[in-house]
Write an enzyme that holds these catalytic residues in place. Structure first.
Site, mmCIF file in Angstrom:
data_model
loop_
_atom_site.group_PDB
_atom_site.id
_atom_site.type_symbol
_atom_site.label_atom_id
_atom_site.label_comp_id
_atom_site.label_asym_id
_atom_site.label_seq_id
_atom_site.Cartn_x
_atom_site.Cartn_y
_atom_site.Cartn_z
ATOM 1 C CB THR D 17 55.520 -4.820 10.907
ATOM 2 O OG1 THR D 17 54.308 -5.506 11.156
ATOM 3 C CG2 THR D 17 56.539 -5.597 11.406
ATOM 4 N N GLY D 18 53.354 -2.288 11.842
ATOM 5 C CA GLY D 18 52.352 -1.397 11.049
ATOM 6 C C GLY D 18 52.817 0.266 11.172
ATOM 7 C CE LYS D 19 50.709 6.867 9.096
ATOM 8 N NZ LYS D 19 49.162 7.341 9.162
ATOM 9 C CE1 TYR D 159 46.475 12.798 23.722
ATOM 10 C CE2 TYR D 159 46.142 14.042 21.661
ATOM 11 C CZ TYR D 159 46.363 12.985 22.435
ATOM 12 O OH TYR D 159 46.170 11.634 21.931
ATOM 13 C CD GLU D 209 33.132 12.088 26.754
ATOM 14 O OE1 GLU D 209 34.223 12.748 26.669
ATOM 15 O OE2 GLU D 209 32.749 10.820 26.399
ATOM 16 C CG HIS D 247 34.018 9.778 23.166
ATOM 17 N ND1 HIS D 247 34.675 10.497 24.328
ATOM 18 C CD2 HIS D 247 35.096 9.356 22.544
ATOM 19 C CE1 HIS D 247 35.997 10.643 24.056
ATOM 20 N NE2 HIS D 247 36.244 10.046 23.082
#
Lengths: 291, 386, 386, 291
Positions: D17-19, D159, D209, D247
């Protein structure tokens, strides 16, 4: 039979090089207990009272087949020692020490349950199956083999009562000190269940006190179908509310913690409940005759 | 400085409200922004918006009913309240300080605690949709048996709350708070963390309006705050009690004529009970089993010798790890060295009891065979029963 | 008051030595009884037995080699040392205070730490029989992979130590200490608890001669001490950095001419690397992904606009949860409102990238198709590479 | 095949129910993922984007057969939510949130392992098995089904790289974001082992990394007998030592944490190691051709 401990039990004493460790190595062996090993970190290869010493419980188990442990280490190291024993495959661990943080007792109890092992303690003299084996520091002369299973929240009181039972000709299958702290390993309900399943145990004696809820667990058992005869003593008749009487668990915080409430609940469950130590043997005799 | 004085009994590791609230705040629990004062004049130094709650910092229960919390509408009333509370005693305990807080307008009062429980084998969470001073009289709180802290499951508590707390937002707030309190109890060695009342504000926020936190005194070796509580408490105890505490003797002073020196909690209570049944009154619960040394026993004797109410000393010990022949030798030495006239009755049994018996007899001291016999002898020496 | 000032980089949740030692002492670890001073004159108020160690309280590594620890034989020498250290800087960091401690005579120096380690899936215990300033150059420490704190087993660590530490008493002391440090790390949200050197005294006792404790900044919601460290640190940061921290922007200031506004740690580093390979220097690591709002981006622009070293602003964002058409609209607004002249290069891609592209184009702004293209354009605008 | 997630996976979104919950309910379903349930305490009975909402994960599992969970709750409640999912029998739990105390990540990892379940997170966009299912918030257009298994410590970078792979015609079996925190659920070594066992995965791309030791685990795999071809990118070439680059794990503390050391170790293990993102697709092409 008996519960938890018998003449086949093979004992390792953790911390055998300390004062209590040496005493118990001598005392348990004198009682005929199979003390097969001791441990003391970094001191493997020694002997104490004729018992070989290993640096770790795992070694002791591998070399001697030890299956039960008596742990004599200070409270800050106790959790580590108990976890070591459980991880080495020990099935019965007794930690007699007092002054243990309750959070550590919680971890010990959870760890033993996770492994299906039995943990007895803290703050207990240990347990004894008279005539078979002893895993603690109670005075041996108080005990005699027989059919009464004894559960006690208090050490000295269990010697006193066992001595009275023995003098009255009422021998014991096992006398187990479950300890005076609120969170313990084997508790009253679990000890009762073990005695219930033990063919050698004809009747159960429970030595309780004010505070805590163990006595209500006992009443629940006694009310059930086919329960063995139960006698109980509750001490603390003369103790005022709101004060901790030595044991962390012995404190009247609510009405249910009081001496009167516990005696009433036990009697309602058909337990032969003694209000003072003087009344216990007569109460038990009413259940089992002269033994 | 901020510990209570007085003669009331309280646990040394029960934190005062303001100490408990400070600890709660440090783990993320919302509490009113209060200030501690020791005198009425200090109220002038505070920036307060009225009304305020003025609260005596005492450990005794029933403070609210006894008038220990006062609502003050302005600075004058607050000062008067501070002065009055500082001069009052609650169950014999005088406050060492007073907490002044904004008066919080609660929509509702809940009860929430996390406490050690033998039946749960660890911790329990207790919640009542109705908190406040009347909690004791109402329905029993909802109970979630957690056991080991790692076994806490928010969804289990949520299910339990669903039955009694209709407001989903309040339920979620309570679940989050219970998690914080359990973490506090587990990481900081608390045996009880109780918030009563827990205020629900109009906008749904939860605020701890009181705090009762009991630490675990046995964890002092790994928690400096606990060690400090114990040390501070000892500074304010009467000298005799402080010396016993420092020597590891378990002492609960009572008001009787039979000075009982004993070993083991259960055995001590058993002897007290027999004394009571015989019509007497024990002068104390005094368990020497943690320090069965000459120094420990000598201290016990000193304590009872100097108590004018004590008419006879009864030494009742059934030793397991304690070697009784050594205890007997210590007793012989103590009796030989003492100048006081109070009669002493012995009942020593346990490990090496026969040697103990011989040692006492060799020095002309009786050793009673039974606890009943020893109690009867003590009663007779004290001047009989009722 | 007691936080270091200066321009050096340090973690806000790295505790100073004296703070760390206070925490160690509170959980039962033995540390020297030191006192903190801020000026030479304060030495007069201390009751010290000489010689003493005078130690600059800074977070920078290599303090010992840089002369930050001085042995003083008397009060005069101690005062001189305090004055000198307070006026010194260590890797750019000026001490805010100096710790004065009794000089401890060590038989041996060990190294002991408990720290978070990805490979262990939790905590590791590291022990070296040779500690001190030379630990980095020596043999790697013994390593016990604990994982979750509940998995700690004293006997496992004991076995590991047996190989390298011949003294059984020292081994047992280290095992006990490791248990305390692990408990501290687990219960108080520390990512590192390091004692180097750990002194072995002649009688065998272990004393923490230094303390490096790093807390977990993400646990501030449940630990007021961590929240206080972060708040105190922010007070002493330059304004621009403080504002970024408060807005949740991850900023590491560097000294370059390409002002990179980016999203995501890996993507930001990837862009920095391409800038470096093209012969440029990024002006910062600036990751806005935790606050991809108009306010967050505006703050980023403000920061870079006001940095005289920045010649061009490169906005490189590849959004997942961040809706890129919204980012594009924010960029259009920011560009329209700004008065500064620094050129801006965009490369927006990710969720709803086509709409973002159209939005930028509709307002006359270029959106580069590739990161390489954007970096090349930025380099050209900044005046070329090396 | 693919790893962890495929078209049979049945998803429950905790905190639907959250965004973010609503966004993912829409976005995952649009991708063809079987989103069968959502949870929100006290809000059972609602529907969000056509998905039924339950008050607990146990109910959601019982009613819908959900086996995988995406958890959107704030960090202070995350451990409770993950434990709830695991106890309800969920086999794959993704917690994307950042700002999680490392101690809680340690508990999540341990709890998942104790139950033989997979936990992915924290601080990750999740994972996607292109053309089959998506369990996270990565931009769908970047992905295409194929034989490259991708492991990434960073969200946006995955991505970017997946997009480049897709544009180059190199489809992916599964792209899993293992997260940027030092302690994580499925880590590099474990993800590599899963891809190794997956018949659909022909080659592995790893996006690493500076800081931490995951890259060395990868090198260990690549050196072993029968390893699949591995290409890797390490970012942080231009990052100074001693500073945390966003990070929690991206910090050069020792020599082994540096870009140069990692590239050297990977190359020594026959990994096609790219020093910048520009070099990655060419490096991979050297291993697998044009895909």
């Amino acid at each position: 039979m008996s519960i938890l401990l018998d003449d086949k039990s093979a004992i390792v004493i953790q911390g055998i090089t300390g004062k209590m460790g040496r005493f118990s190595a001598r005392d348990l062996t004198a009682y005929g207990t199979r003390v097969v090993a001791g441990t003391a970190p970094g001191r493997g290869g020694l002997e104490v009272e004729g018992t070989p010493v290993f640096s770790s419980v795992a070694e002791a188990v591998a070399e001697t087949g030890a299956d039960s442990s008596l742990v004599y280490v200070p409270a800050p190291s106790a959790l580590d020692a108990v976890l070591e024993a459980l991880e080495a495959g020990i099935r019965l661990v007794v930690y007699p020490g007092d002054g243990l943080p309750v959070a550590d007792a919680v971890e010990m109890r959870a760890a033993a349950r996770a492994r299906g092992a039995a943990f007895v303690g803290p703050n207990t003299p240990g347990l004894i199956s008279p005539g078979k084996a002893k895993l603690g520091f109670m005075p041996s002369f108080c005990y005699r083999r027989g059919g009464i299973g004894v559960i006690s929240r208090s050490g000295s009181l269990s010697y006193e009562v066992s001595h009275r039972l023995t003098q009255a000709g009422l021998g014991q299958s096992t006398v187990v000190g479950i300890g005076g702290d609120p969170v313990k390993g084997v508790n009253a309900a679990e000890a009762v269940a073990m005695f219930d399943a033990d063919p050698e145990t004809a009747a159960i004696v429970y030595l309780g006190e004010i505070g805590g809820g163990d006595e209500y667990d006992l009443a629940r058992y006694a009310q059930g179908p086919g329960a063995k005869p139960v006698a109980a003593l509750v001490v603390g008749l003369a103790s005022p509310p709101g004060r901790k009487m030595g044991h962390a668990g012995a404190l009247i915080g609510s009405r249910a913690d009081s001496h009167a409430a516990k005696i009433a609940a036990l009697r309602a469950a058909s337990v032969a409940a003694a209000e003072t130590v003087s009344e216990l043997v007569p109460a038990l005799r009413g259940l089992v005759g002269t033994g | 400085m901020t510990r209570p004085r007085g003669r009331a009994f309280y646990s040394p590791v029960l934190m005062l409200e303001y100490e408990g609230k400070r600890l709660l705040r440090s783990v993320g629990v919302r509490v009113p922004e209060g200030a501690l004062v020791g005198a009425a004049a200090e109220v002038d130094g505070l920036s307060l918006s009225y009304p305020v709650a003025v609260k005596a910092q005492v450990r005794s229960g029933g403070r609210g009913k006894a008038g220990g919390v006062v609502r003050a509408e302005d600075a004058g009333a607050a000062k008067a309240a501070v002065a009055r509370l500082m001069a009052s005693a609650f169950d014999g305990e005088r406050p060492a300080s007073v907490l002044v807080e904004p008066w919080v307008a609660a929509e509702r009062e809940l009860y929430l605690s996390v406490t050690v429980d033998g039946g749960a084998g660890g911790f329990v969470v207790l919640v009542s949709p109705r908190g406040g001073v009347e909690i004791e009289g109402g329905a029993p709180p909802l109970r979630y048996d957690v056991g080991a802290p790692a076994a806490f499951r928010a969804h289990r508590l949520r299910e339990i709350l669903a039955a009694a707390e209709p407001d989903a937002a309040v339920r979620e707030g309570v679940v989050r708070l219970a998690r914080l309190l359990l973490r506090l109890a587990a990481t900081r060695d608390c045996t009880t963390v109780e918030i009563n009342p827990l205020f629900v504000l109009a906008e749904g926020a939860l605020v701890a309006a009181d705090a009762k936190i009991v630490r675990d005194e046995w964890a002092a070796f790994r928690d400096g705050e606990i060690a400090a509580l114990i040390a501070e408490d000892r500074r304010h105890r009467p000298e005799a009690i402080r010396r016993c505490l420092e020597a590891g003797l378990m002492l609960v002073p009572l008001e009787g004529e039979i000075g009982l020196i004993s070993g083991g909690a259960g055995m001590t209570m058993a002897a007290m009970d027999l004394i009571a049944r015989a019509g007497g009154r024990p002068a104390c619960f005094l368990d020497c089993s943690a320090n069965p040394t000459p120094a420990g026993y000598r201290l016990s004797f000193d304590l009872l010798e100097s108590d004018p109410g004590v008419k006879v000393i009864l030494v009742s010990i059934f030793g397991g790890a304690t070697q009784m022949e050594r205890v007997a030798r210590v007793m012989v030495d103590i009796v030989a060295a003492r100048t006081a006239r109070k009669p002493v009755v012995f009942r020593l049994n346990g490990t090496n009891a026969e040697e103990a018996d011989e040692t006492l007899k060799r020095h002309g001291l009786d050793n009673h065979a039974t606890l009943e016999g020893a109690v009867a002898a003590a009663m007779a020496l004290a001047g009989g029963g009722r």
